[in-house]
Design an enzyme around this catalytic site. Structure first.
Site, short mmCIF file in Angstrom:
data_model
loop_
_atom_site.label_atom_id
_atom_site.label_comp_id
_atom_site.label_asym_id
_atom_site.label_seq_id
_atom_site.Cartn_x
_atom_site.Cartn_y
_atom_site.Cartn_z
N ILE A 29 -16.70 32.42 -2.84
CA ILE A 29 -17.73 33.33 -2.21
C ILE A 29 -17.44 34.67 -2.93
CG2 ILE A 29 -17.84 32.17 0.18
CD1 ILE A 29 -15.51 33.98 0.97
N GLY A 30 -16.65 34.91 -3.84
CA GLY A 30 -16.70 36.09 -4.60
C GLY A 30 -15.73 36.10 -5.66
N GLY B 26 -13.64 38.99 -9.00
CA GLY B 26 -13.76 40.06 -9.67
C GLY B 26 -12.59 40.05 -10.70
N GLY B 27 -11.95 41.14 -11.31
CA GLY B 27 -11.11 41.18 -12.20
C GLY B 27 -9.76 40.70 -11.86
N MET B 28 -9.49 40.77 -10.34
CA MET B 28 -8.00 40.26 -10.29
C MET B 28 -8.02 39.05 -9.72
SD MET B 28 -5.96 42.96 -10.10
CE MET B 28 -4.72 42.31 -8.79
N GLY B 29 -9.25 38.16 -9.30
CA GLY B 29 -9.13 36.90 -9.04
C GLY B 29 -10.42 36.27 -8.38
N VAL C 250 -12.08 34.82 -4.50
CA VAL C 250 -12.14 34.65 -3.07
C VAL C 250 -13.00 33.38 -2.74
CG1 VAL C 250 -12.41 35.44 -0.70
CG2 VAL C 250 -12.14 37.08 -2.66
N LYS D 267 -7.91 34.23 -0.94
CA LYS D 267 -7.95 34.92 -2.21
C LYS D 267 -7.02 34.56 -3.25
CE LYS D 267 -8.60 39.74 -3.58
NZ LYS D 267 -8.74 41.31 -2.73
N ASP E 104 -8.74 52.81 -2.56
CA ASP E 104 -10.11 52.27 -2.97
C ASP E 104 -11.32 51.94 -2.14
OD1 ASP E 104 -11.56 51.58 -5.29
OD2 ASP E 104 -11.00 49.58 -5.15
#
Length: 297
Positions: free
Chosen positions: A27-28, A30-33, A35, A50, A145
């Site tokens: 479902i999502g 990004g740079g970190m991992g 979800v 996550k 953030d």
């Protein structure tokens, strides 16, 4: 579409933690991992999982940031903070967080789709966020953030626009974990934080306190009400420089012909002061200053 995007995600259909959770859909990311939505059969519920990219697990700075996010969020119980149920390490060494699954859209998606929000909708959302931040700040946790993507609007018990604060990935829990000056750049030169919403002191790598989050939150409110940021800039670095050196464009002057209730611009501008000591002292105080502009908030 790139070759990397075409490759199937090996986590889909994966059973983790001795069958407690079954990963169903991404479902999502990004740079970190990434979800995922997952089912938890024993509890008959959906959760969000996550997972840190396995290739990043060996990066000690990123792994510690991920654990910091999990630990920070697991200590928070405010109804407007996304709940963390579980966190740790999977069998293959990947780090994970199991969180409540939310349905809805983040504030960035809402504003992009619908345009600037009316006061009677925007202010109650921000007041809810102030409540979540007040609890975090009282425990020494600074979000670091805050941006529209990290404020999720869901429906809760029939109440629409129920705000949930996400991703305490940059949260500061102790001074030792993130020393002043270390927030700006990783060894790869990535900016920690989001330049458009970064407080002047964060942009300069100075020691942060709760009032840094209030600056970011005021920037979010400014954008939600006008569809624009408090500065005209073309690059992330230019935004950082303007946050540090230039006064924001007054709220009442941002959109030609658009005026806000008397006093609202003063509240927003106070939270956008360059010096932390000139802003509101707490999220609670900022929320109380906003409340009169949306009766019932």
């Amino acid at each position: 579409m790139s070759t990397a995007q075409k490759q199937p995600d090996s986590n889909i259909g994966r059973s983790i933690l001795n069958g407690q959770f079954m990963i169903e859909q991404k479902i999502g990311s990004g740079g970190m991992g990434a979800v995922y939505r997952a089912s938890q059969p024993a509890m008959n519920r959906q959760v969000a999982v996550k997972i840190l990219h396995p290739k990043l697990t060996n990066r000690k700075d990123l792994a510690s940031r991920f654990r910091r996010e999990a630990r920070a969020m697991s200590h928070l119980t405010h109804p407007n903070t996304a709940k963390v149920f579980l966190y740790g390490e999977l069998e293959d060494g990947s780090l994970y967080i199991v969180m409540e699954y939310l349905e809805g859209k983040n504030l960035n998606q809402v504003v992009r789709r619908e345009g600037p929000l009316p006061l009677e909708r925007a202010i109650p959302v921000l007041v809810q966020v102030c409540g979540a931040l007040q609890e975090a700040h009282s425990q020494g946790i600074i979000h670091r953030d805050l941006k529209p993507e990290n404020i999720f609007l869901s429906t809760n018990g029939g109440m629409k626009d129920y705000a949930k604060v996400l991703d305490f990935g940059l949260a500061k829990v102790t001074e030792r974990e993130l020393r002043p000056g270390s927030i700006m750049l990783t060894q790869e030169g990535m900016v920690f934080g989001t330049p458009e919403f970064m407080s002047p002191e964060q942009a300069q790598g100075k020691k942060l306190d709760a009032r840094s989050d209030l600056y970011s939150l005021a920037t979010i409110l400014y954008e939600v009400l006008t569809g624009k940021l408090p500065y005209d800039a073309k690059t992330p670095m230019e935004y950082i420089q303007l946050h540090v050196t230039k006064p924001p464009i007054p709220l009442d002057e941002r959109i030609p012909g658009k005026r806000f209730p008397p006093g609202l611009s003063d509240v927003v501008m106070k939270a956008l002061e360059k010096k932390p000591e000139a802003r509101y002292e707490s999220a609670l105080e900022f929320g109380e200053a906003l409340r009169p502009f949306a009766p019932g908030a």
